[in-house]
Design a protein around this motif. Structure first.
Motif, PDB file in Angstrom:
ATOM      1  N   LYS A   1      12.095  -7.576  11.154  1.00  0.00           N
ATOM      2  CA  LYS A   1      11.679  -8.536  10.145  1.00  0.00           C
ATOM      3  C   LYS A   1      11.030  -9.784  10.724  1.00  0.00           C
ATOM      4  O   LYS A   1      10.268 -10.464  10.032  1.00  0.00           O
ATOM      5  CB  LYS A   1      12.883  -8.950   9.286  1.00  0.00           C
ATOM      6  N   THR A   2      11.309 -10.121  11.958  1.00  0.00           N
ATOM      7  CA  THR A   2      10.668 -11.282  12.558  1.00  0.00           C
ATOM      8  C   THR A   2       9.191 -11.036  12.833  1.00  0.00           C
ATOM      9  O   THR A   2       8.457 -11.977  13.121  1.00  0.00           O
ATOM     10  CB  THR A   2      11.383 -11.659  13.865  1.00  0.00           C
ATOM     11  N   ALA A   3       8.761  -9.762  12.739  1.00  0.00           N
ATOM     12  CA  ALA A   3       7.350  -9.421  12.942  1.00  0.00           C
ATOM     13  C   ALA A   3       6.727  -8.814  11.697  1.00  0.00           C
ATOM     14  O   ALA A   3       5.627  -9.180  11.299  1.00  0.00           O
ATOM     15  CB  ALA A   3       7.200  -8.464  14.124  1.00  0.00           C
ATOM     16  N   VAL A   4       7.427  -7.869  11.073  1.00  0.00           N
ATOM     17  CA  VAL A   4       6.887  -7.137   9.923  1.00  0.00           C
ATOM     18  C   VAL A   4       7.770  -7.410   8.712  1.00  0.00           C
ATOM     19  O   VAL A   4       8.962  -7.109   8.720  1.00  0.00           O
ATOM     20  CB  VAL A   4       6.840  -5.623  10.203  1.00  0.00           C
ATOM     21  N   LEU A   5       7.170  -7.971   7.663  1.00  0.00           N
ATOM     22  CA  LEU A   5       7.930  -8.215   6.441  1.00  0.00           C
ATOM     23  C   LEU A   5       8.197  -6.920   5.699  1.00  0.00           C
ATOM     24  O   LEU A   5       9.299  -6.679   5.222  1.00  0.00           O
ATOM     25  CB  LEU A   5       7.175  -9.190   5.540  1.00  0.00           C
ATOM     26  N   GLU A   6       7.176  -6.050   5.607  1.00  0.00           N
ATOM     27  CA  GLU A   6       7.347  -4.765   4.942  1.00  0.00           C
ATOM     28  C   GLU A   6       6.142  -3.883   5.236  1.00  0.00           C
ATOM     29  O   GLU A   6       5.093  -4.358   5.670  1.00  0.00           O
ATOM     30  CB  GLU A   6       7.503  -4.935   3.425  1.00  0.00           C
ATOM     31  N   ARG A   7       6.343  -2.583   4.991  1.00  0.00           N
ATOM     32  CA  ARG A   7       5.235  -1.627   5.040  1.00  0.00           C
ATOM     33  C   ARG A   7       5.127  -1.017   3.651  1.00  0.00           C
ATOM     34  O   ARG A   7       6.099  -0.480   3.134  1.00  0.00           O
ATOM     35  CB  ARG A   7       5.492  -0.540   6.080  1.00  0.00           C
ATOM     36  N   ALA A   8       3.946  -1.083   3.062  1.00  0.00           N
ATOM     37  CA  ALA A   8       3.737  -0.559   1.716  1.00  0.00           C
ATOM     38  C   ALA A   8       2.434   0.218   1.687  1.00  0.00           C
ATOM     39  O   ALA A   8       1.375  -0.306   2.054  1.00  0.00           O
ATOM     40  CB  ALA A   8       3.697  -1.699   0.698  1.00  0.00           C
ATOM     41  N   ALA A   9       2.553   1.502   1.273  1.00  0.00           N
ATOM     42  CA  ALA A   9       1.378   2.377   1.165  1.00  0.00           C
ATOM     43  C   ALA A   9       0.598   2.433   2.469  1.00  0.00           C
ATOM     44  O   ALA A   9      -0.643   2.435   2.490  1.00  0.00           O
ATOM     45  CB  ALA A   9       0.478   1.912   0.025  1.00  0.00           C
TER      46      ALA A   9
END
Length: 417
Positions: A189-197
């Motif tokens: 989470k310190t780098a990627v908030l989320e992956r979507a599609a």
């Protein structure tokens, strides 16, 4: 169905010239049966059973898609299928997924090598607990490995939050003397908030940090840890070479020993894959120069409202602010060197403290109360006063009448004369 031995005997008799009719009479089987055995194999093929429709069949395409994405956890898959109407059991799902797991476990891979200065791989690892400033804290290890030279950076911390994520990157860049063009890591989470599609939504502060130093962040595909296999193997190397039998006093002592191990062992050995010394190959890596630029500001930022008695709460302790800022919302910045800066609405520094150890400590500076005078109680408002009503002569009672007598009369009364 006739046994294999009888079928072989019938075929053998026929090869010797015995007719089908003679074999039928001697064996007691019909000629059609003998003819079928003669023209067929010794071991007949098993009959194909009619496939039964299983409860999981309508969901096979979805399961194959999810497993291609790296999801093999049956509990997770069961929850997803049940939301789509699956009514089968967990054991049926598990038996379906199991062969795919085994195939994945033994799947061959191709080693991916990068060009000099191209890529660094980053990972966190948990190393138990440590007593830090009187508290029991989790101990984390930050690792960064340069893909081409196999040079390793290692640092231990008691936090894996966003601030220390950036600080450890920065320390690694200074250790290597430059910045790789690509940094590969997990979807933390310190780098990627989320992956979507299929799209990666990055942490804005991490992107700002990457832009400041000029590298491109890259996140691994979920459940594909082997993508950064070089740093994964480095974690095993640290656990097996540096960690066993180690004794240390505190976090600072641990990192001092870590630095000595990096310079004297980890980056001085002949690497098993490259057959060269990592520090010697590091000199050949064309890393992006730091150019003497100041370090990125990795301070932890928070907002606190001060109390009426000129204190604000931060990390379990209380710190004073100037009396003029009592009751206001203030910005608090915790720097890497353990300083706590308090800023006003104009981002101007109004107070600075050294972070206190422990909990429930009150750190007060006398200067913050210098302009706070000892005020007297406020004057009471004047109240109404009732005056005596004025009286006229007519309202006064009449005076008593007094008879006027000579003094001789008093003498006679007393018997003096």
């Amino acid at each position: 169905m006739l046994k294999v031995e009888i079928r072989f005997m019938i075929k053998d008799l026929y090869r010797r010239g015995v007719t089908i009719s003679e074999i039928a009479r001697s064996s007691g089987h019909g000629r059609a049966t003998i003819r079928t055995i003669v023209n067929g194999p010794v071991s007949p093929l098993p009959r194909k059973r009619k496939a039964r429709v299983r409860k999981i069949d309508p969901f096979i395409a979805y399961l194959e898609k999810r497993m291609a994405e790296g999801v093999y956890n049956c509990r997770k898959l069961l929850d997803e299928l049940q939301r789509q109407g699956y009514q089968g059991s967990w054991s049926l799902l598990k038996s379906f997924v199991q062969p795919y797991r085994q195939a994945r476990r033994h799947q061959a891979t191709v080693r991916f090598e990068t060009e000099p200065g191209e890529q660094a791989q980053v990972d966190w690892a948990h190393f138990g607990f440590i007593m830090h400033h009187g508290c029991r804290r989790r101990l984390y290890a930050f690792l960064m490995m340069l893909g081409w030279s196999r040079s390793l950076y290692l640092e231990f911390t008691v936090s894996a939050d966003a601030a220390w994520w950036l600080r450890c990157h920065m320390h690694a860049f200074h250790y290597f003397g430059g910045v790789p063009r690509v940094v590969l890591h997990d979807n933390l989470k310190t780098a990627v908030l989320e992956r979507a599609a299929g799209a990666v939504h990055w942490n804005p502060r991490y992107l700002d940090f990457a832009d400041y130093y000029g590298f491109t962040p890259r996140a691994c595909q979920p459940y594909r840890a082997q993508t950064k296999g070089k740093v994964e193997s480095s974690v095993r190397y640290v656990r097996g070479n540096f960690w066993p039998g180690l004794t240390f006093v505190d976090l600072a002592d641990l990192n001092r020993q870590c630095q000595a191990w990096l310079d004297g062992t980890a980056n001085r050995r002949v690497h098993g894959t490259t057959a060269e010394v990592p520090l010697e190959r590091l000199a050949q890596e064309p890393l992006l120069p730091l150019d003497g630029k100041p370090d990125y500001d990795t301070s932890l930022i928070a907002f606190r409202r001060s109390t009426k008695d000129c204190f604000l709460s931060y990390d379990g302790n209380y710190y004073s602010v100037p009396a003029a800022y009592a009751g206001q919302l203030l910005q608090v910045k915790e720097s890497e060197d353990g300083q706590l800066l308090v800023l006003d609405a104009r981002d101007e520094e109004i107070a600075r403290h050294r972070l206190a150890e422990g909990r429930n400590q009150r750190i007060a500076l006398a200067a913050h109360y210098a302009r706070l005078g000892h005020s007297s109680p406020p004057a009471r408002r004047p109240s109404a006063v009732q005056l005596p009503a004025p009286q006229s002569l007519a309202d006064l009672p009449a005076a008593p009448e007094v008879e006027i007598r000579p003094l001789v009369w008093y003498d006679q009364l007393l018997g003096v004369a």
